[in-house]
Write a protein that holds these residues in place. Structure first.
Motif, mmCIF file in Angstrom:
data_model
loop_
_atom_site.group_PDB
_atom_site.id
_atom_site.type_symbol
_atom_site.label_atom_id
_atom_site.label_comp_id
_atom_site.label_asym_id
_atom_site.label_seq_id
_atom_site.Cartn_x
_atom_site.Cartn_y
_atom_site.Cartn_z
ATOM 1 N N ASP A 60 0.893 -1.086 -0.031
ATOM 2 C CA ASP A 60 0.117 -0.023 0.209
ATOM 3 C C ASP A 60 0.913 1.285 -0.006
ATOM 4 O OD1 ASP A 60 -2.646 -1.176 -0.011
ATOM 5 O OD2 ASP A 60 -1.990 -2.007 2.081
ATOM 6 N N LEU A 61 2.050 1.211 -0.254
ATOM 7 C CA LEU A 61 3.203 2.424 -0.037
ATOM 8 C C LEU A 61 2.678 3.223 -1.084
ATOM 9 C CD1 LEU A 61 5.698 3.428 1.166
ATOM 10 C CD2 LEU A 61 6.807 2.466 -0.762
ATOM 11 N N HIS A 62 2.305 4.502 -0.697
ATOM 12 C CA HIS A 62 2.044 5.595 -1.540
ATOM 13 C C HIS A 62 2.297 6.962 -1.051
ATOM 14 C CE1 HIS A 62 0.163 7.664 -4.916
ATOM 15 N NE2 HIS A 62 -0.535 8.473 -4.194
ATOM 16 N N ALA A 63 2.971 7.969 -1.719
ATOM 17 C CA ALA A 63 3.299 9.477 -1.005
ATOM 18 C C ALA A 63 2.218 10.071 -2.028
ATOM 19 C CB ALA A 63 4.637 9.501 -1.483
ATOM 20 N N GLU A 64 1.573 11.006 -1.190
ATOM 21 C CA GLU A 64 0.489 11.827 -1.698
ATOM 22 C C GLU A 64 1.073 13.345 -1.563
ATOM 23 O OE1 GLU A 64 -3.862 13.885 -1.024
ATOM 24 O OE2 GLU A 64 -3.179 12.172 0.104
ATOM 25 N N LEU A 65 1.309 14.033 -2.264
ATOM 26 C CA LEU A 65 2.112 15.331 -2.330
ATOM 27 C C LEU A 65 1.104 16.416 -2.096
ATOM 28 C CD1 LEU A 65 4.570 17.057 -2.755
ATOM 29 C CD2 LEU A 65 3.942 17.280 -5.178
ATOM 30 N N LEU A 66 1.174 17.275 -0.647
ATOM 31 C CA LEU A 66 0.254 17.994 -0.295
ATOM 32 C C LEU A 66 0.577 19.331 -0.717
ATOM 33 C CD1 LEU A 66 -0.404 16.546 3.161
ATOM 34 C CD2 LEU A 66 -1.650 16.023 1.254
ATOM 35 N N SER A 67 2.036 19.682 -0.714
ATOM 36 C CA SER A 67 2.457 20.947 -1.009
ATOM 37 C C SER A 67 3.748 20.734 -1.518
ATOM 38 C CB SER A 67 2.093 21.884 -0.098
ATOM 39 O OG SER A 67 2.975 21.884 0.945
ATOM 40 N N ARG A 68 4.515 21.828 -2.273
ATOM 41 C CA ARG A 68 5.725 21.766 -2.545
ATOM 42 C C ARG A 68 6.445 23.218 -2.704
ATOM 43 N NH1 ARG A 68 7.396 18.150 -7.281
ATOM 44 N NH2 ARG A 68 7.629 16.621 -5.805
ATOM 45 N N ASN A 84 2.301 0.329 5.275
ATOM 46 C CA ASN A 84 1.894 -0.674 5.839
ATOM 47 C C ASN A 84 2.713 -1.015 7.267
ATOM 48 O OD1 ASN A 84 1.689 -1.518 2.935
ATOM 49 N ND2 ASN A 84 -0.219 -2.102 4.087
ATOM 50 N N PHE A 85 2.384 -0.519 8.365
ATOM 51 C CA PHE A 85 3.268 -0.446 9.620
ATOM 52 C C PHE A 85 2.900 -1.916 10.144
ATOM 53 C CE2 PHE A 85 1.759 4.069 9.188
ATOM 54 C CZ PHE A 85 3.302 4.685 9.063
ATOM 55 N N PRO A 86 4.047 -2.258 11.156
ATOM 56 C CA PRO A 86 3.618 -3.585 11.792
ATOM 57 C C PRO A 86 2.370 -3.762 12.341
ATOM 58 C CG PRO A 86 5.856 -2.693 12.226
ATOM 59 C CD PRO A 86 5.154 -1.484 11.518
ATOM 60 N N GLU A 87 1.864 -2.484 12.866
ATOM 61 C CA GLU A 87 0.497 -2.500 13.507
ATOM 62 C C GLU A 87 -0.758 -2.461 12.520
ATOM 63 O OE1 GLU A 87 3.281 -0.495 14.011
ATOM 64 O OE2 GLU A 87 2.591 1.170 14.820
ATOM 65 N N GLY A 88 -0.166 -2.204 11.269
ATOM 66 C CA GLY A 88 -1.447 -2.281 10.398
ATOM 67 C C GLY A 88 -1.037 -1.111 9.368
ATOM 68 N N LYS A 89 -2.053 -0.892 8.440
ATOM 69 C CA LYS A 89 -2.097 0.360 7.244
ATOM 70 C C LYS A 89 -2.468 1.554 8.147
ATOM 71 C CE LYS A 89 -4.277 1.423 3.210
ATOM 72 N NZ LYS A 89 -5.091 1.097 1.832
ATOM 73 N N LYS A 107 21.578 15.500 -0.461
ATOM 74 C CA LYS A 107 21.035 15.348 0.758
ATOM 75 C C LYS A 107 19.361 15.495 0.800
ATOM 76 C CE LYS A 107 24.966 17.534 3.050
ATOM 77 N NZ LYS A 107 25.598 18.597 3.777
ATOM 78 N N ALA A 108 18.883 14.692 1.790
ATOM 79 C CA ALA A 108 17.635 14.678 2.226
ATOM 80 C C ALA A 108 17.071 14.781 3.677
ATOM 81 C CB ALA A 108 17.025 13.616 1.426
ATOM 82 N N SER A 109 16.402 15.460 4.187
ATOM 83 C CA SER A 109 16.111 15.409 5.525
ATOM 84 C C SER A 109 14.672 15.304 5.616
ATOM 85 C CB SER A 109 16.250 16.895 6.223
ATOM 86 O OG SER A 109 17.950 17.013 6.094
ATOM 87 N N PHE A 110 14.256 14.646 6.701
ATOM 88 C CA PHE A 110 12.697 14.171 7.236
ATOM 89 C C PHE A 110 12.478 14.566 8.218
ATOM 90 C CE2 PHE A 110 14.940 11.173 4.159
ATOM 91 C CZ PHE A 110 14.184 11.239 2.946
ATOM 92 N N ALA A 111 11.264 15.260 8.518
ATOM 93 C CA ALA A 111 10.527 15.496 9.803
ATOM 94 C C ALA A 111 9.073 14.715 9.636
ATOM 95 C CB ALA A 111 10.043 16.825 10.022
ATOM 96 N N LEU A 112 9.106 13.914 10.799
ATOM 97 C CA LEU A 112 7.560 13.034 10.808
ATOM 98 C C LEU A 112 6.853 13.622 11.828
ATOM 99 C CD1 LEU A 112 9.724 9.408 11.108
ATOM 100 C CD2 LEU A 112 8.862 10.635 9.034
ATOM 101 N N GLY A 113 5.440 13.383 11.106
ATOM 102 C CA GLY A 113 4.448 13.644 11.964
ATOM 103 C C GLY A 113 3.911 12.417 12.845
ATOM 104 N N THR A 114 2.483 12.538 13.166
ATOM 105 C CA THR A 114 1.856 11.508 13.866
ATOM 106 C C THR A 114 1.737 10.364 13.148
ATOM 107 O OG1 THR A 114 1.163 12.901 15.494
ATOM 108 C CG2 THR A 114 0.441 10.964 15.884
ATOM 109 N N LYS A 115 1.878 9.114 13.668
ATOM 110 C CA LYS A 115 1.257 8.062 12.794
ATOM 111 C C LYS A 115 0.168 7.697 12.862
ATOM 112 C CE LYS A 115 3.948 4.437 13.192
ATOM 113 N NZ LYS A 115 4.467 3.013 13.784
ATOM 114 N N LEU A 116 -0.776 7.803 11.871
ATOM 115 C CA LEU A 116 -2.331 7.486 12.012
ATOM 116 C C LEU A 116 -2.572 6.051 11.462
ATOM 117 C CD1 LEU A 116 -3.741 11.207 11.132
ATOM 118 C CD2 LEU A 116 -3.481 10.194 13.533
ATOM 119 N N LEU A 117 -3.141 5.111 12.202
ATOM 120 C CA LEU A 117 -3.609 3.859 11.729
ATOM 121 C C LEU A 117 -4.906 3.963 11.377
ATOM 122 C CD1 LEU A 117 -1.904 1.535 14.400
ATOM 123 C CD2 LEU A 117 -1.051 1.991 12.361
ATOM 124 N N ALA A 118 -5.303 3.347 10.128
ATOM 125 C CA ALA A 118 -6.503 2.996 9.566
ATOM 126 C C ALA A 118 -7.686 2.596 10.637
ATOM 127 C CB ALA A 118 -6.666 2.283 8.427
#
Length: 125
Positions: A60-68, A84-89, A107-118
């Motif tokens: 189910d891997l997919h990236a939706e671009l919200l803004s650039r 598809n996290f270990p806890e589910g999609k 170089k690429a740097s990443f800031a992660l938000g909160t994981k939301l399970l379906a």
């Protein structure tokens, strides 16, 4: 030479196609990935490939671009990633800051938000 925006768009398309080779081809051979303002996650193609190989196998891997935002050689994407996290999609929002040098992501740097399970709907008895 391709613009920084077109390089980042190519990597996004390869990510969504789960084409690890095409995705990696947008990165310099000595590229580095970081947590935003933090530790190095991977350096060089071998470590970056190792970090991503299992993710690219997620059905189910997919990236939706919200803004650039593009400023010279820097491209900042705000994305919603379905995983598809270990806890589910579920989904997670990310800020991805890419620095493009000589037509490749250096170089690429990443800031992660909160994981939301379906949400799982259970059938009534």
């Amino acid at each position: 030479m391709h613009s920084p925006e077109s390089i980042v768009q190519r990597q996004l398309e390869a990510y969504n196609a789960r084409d690890l080779s095409a995705w990696l081809a947008t990165y310099a051979s000595d590229a580095q990935q970081f947590e935003l303002h933090g530790s190095c996650l991977a350096a060089g193609h071998a470590q970056i490939r190792e970090r991503m190989v299992s993710r690219f196998a997620e059905p189910d891997l997919h990236a939706e671009l919200l803004s650039r935002v593009v400023l010279g050689s820097v491209v900042v994407d705000h994305e919603r990633i379905t995983r598809n996290f270990p806890e589910g999609k579920g989904t997670i929002e990310m800020l991805c800051v890419y620095e493009v040098v000589n037509g490749l992501i250096a170089k690429a740097s990443f800031a992660l938000g909160t994981k939301l399970l379906a949400s799982h709907v259970q059938d009534a008895p």
